[in-house]
Design an enzyme around this catalytic site. Sequence first.
Site, PDB file in Angstrom:
ATOM      1  CD  GLU A 156      -3.113  -1.023   2.130  1.00 41.82           C
ATOM      2  OE1 GLU A 156      -2.927  -0.331   3.147  1.00 41.82           O
ATOM      3  OE2 GLU A 156      -4.162  -1.644   1.908  1.00 41.82           O
ATOM      4  CD  GLU A 309      -4.018  -6.014   2.887  1.00 43.46           C
ATOM      5  OE1 GLU A 309      -4.749  -5.276   3.566  1.00 43.46           O
ATOM      6  OE2 GLU A 309      -2.792  -5.845   2.779  1.00 43.46           O
TER       7      GLU A 309
END
Length: 700
Positions: A156, A309
Amino acid sequence: MKRPNRLPFCERILYGADYNPDQWLDDETVLLEDVALMRKINATSASIGIFSWTALEPSPGIYTFDWLDTTMDRFAKAGLKVFLATPTASKPMWLSELHPEIRRVGRDGRREPSGGRHNHCPTSPVYREAAQRINRELALRYGRHPSLALWHVGNEFNGECHCERCKGAFHDWLRRRYGSLGDLNRVWWTSFWNHTFTDWSQVPTFDQSIDGLTLDWLRFVNDQHVSFIENEMAPLRDLAPQVPCTTNFMGTNHTTNYWQWSRTLDCISNDIYPLHDDREDSWRKSLGSDFTHSLVRGFAGGNPWIMMECSPSSVNWGKVNKLKRPGVHLQEVLQAVANGADVVHYFQWRKGRGGFEKFHGAVIDHEGGSDSRVFKECAEVGRVLQTLSPVVGLSPSRAPVALVYDWEARWALEASAGPKRGTYGDRYTEACVEHFRALRSSGVEVDLVSTDADFSAYRMVVTPALYLLTDDTARRLAEFAAAGGAWVATYLTGYVDGNNRCWRGGFPGPCLREVFGLWNEEVDYLLDDERVRIQGSVFGAAGCTEATDIVERLHSEGAQTLATVASEFYAGSPIVLQNNWGLGKTVYVGARLAEEGYIGFYEHLAAKLGLPRLVLPRGVIRKTRIGADGPVDFLFNYTRHEAAIDLGEATFHRVSSGAACSGKTTLLPYDSLLSGALLPSNLRHTQNPTRSTQNELQPS
Ligand code: GAL
């Protein structure tokens, strides 16, 4: 980049989680149980080592790969695949101590401490070199390991650093872009408030009053992250070229223009946490997830992608962290698959005993075994995903309508004082999500595309709030309409150029007054509880709707008025207009309308343009994946209520029970159904599934 239809490591839908064996190295029994439990839920894979740099290199040049060797071998023996992470999303304390310059500096000039994560300076040569070094070691050691399927590069990527090195790199970036300081002053309009720069060294990284600077800074920060990840991938690609690289995106994250990132990565991954709240309108959130999935599908060029995720139960960082209601978890997973995900991974496999995420949902709870409700649900999801192998590699069907999502327009709008802030998130994304939701609710399929897309592949292109509009994009969209397409633009279109300078000659710019046949003279921003009445036959039987937040004062300059303002001092002015342009049409919606208004408007437009439409009860959605074997239909009830529909001749199967349904059917709350090609209960797959036609499904 032309992407393959199939993720090279997917023979079936992969299923797994972020796995942190490095947190359990003092408890071998846990590690052994993990693999056994993974098999119990039909897991195929895990992302390993995301924050494990110190466990791999406890001091400079001293490597402790033994635990990772054991894990990789254990996975290979169990037939599990590894998405091996480069550990760079969190810096080792020793490296921060040796080289404090790798720590980020905030806008206030203060260097951050080493804690937290995702906070390295993206420019620091020391950090770039250290990242390459550890990545080279990983590639040398595991590049040919039988369990290695994918490089999970960092995590991320996000945020910004204002250190002197980033500032210097920003100046170089600006020099390359503009050549001279004179040109920079001109495009940034720096004579405003006496901001003219007389030396490059004076150019700051942050000054809210220079909106061109804010926009360029965001572009630079994005470029800097992209060049950081390219630096990270170099040794991986060099030493293990057969293993693809990805990094996990965050949907519409602010500082990352993922259209650009997608060009450099081998496959596309996304993380999503919808925070389902089981409220009356939670179906809207589910359509919001469809928006994100469609965007990710766009990044992947319409090809399969990875849901890297999601949570198998609640998260721990929401304001309220509700458990997912029965059916929601399975539906969220299938929703991603319906939109092209060929990998479903959770954050996280096992709850850690300590740290910030010890209460975040996981497959394995602190209790440690397989008796929990969540574990059983995950096992059920694993069983269902196993039956879905026939969809692997199939692309979701191409939509007749494209909706443009553009980070540059978003950044420019956010950088400009004046336009009202959004009610949730940013104003730009809010507009895009609302139009997407209305199109889907009116039964029209939508693809999300960038401003560079080939518009000619679509019948209609919708560009909500395309505030920053360059000559080139405006020209290509106008050409699309002239060639017979329909271009729908909205309030806040074409206010500024690529440098965030207002277009002259009247909005919408550049030169779009003629294309839309109107002039946008000024904008009324409303108070939160204010509504402006709008009337027009385009809103269906009601013949009216309401506007909130933003109402533009438009004048027709040749366009046909489809709706007018019915209250306020500007009552009577046109607000929805349509213009003939070449062989096609342009349509302008000058206000933020209520949901029903948008839905009525798109129903009207779809009928006029003859767009294929599937009318279902509100919150019921069908999504189709198409491949060589034919289409596979997914049917979802996103609402917490039963919904009655008529499946006609088509046979669907309720995923939770395997029961066959056709004809008049009651969908259960949060129900998920699959078309007859896939029979979850007995794993049968017919080679020539019947194609569902547009009219087969009807609300009953
Ligand atoms: C993601 C992150 C994971 C984990 C998760 C919790 O943003 O990549 O490491 O923190 O959030 O929801």
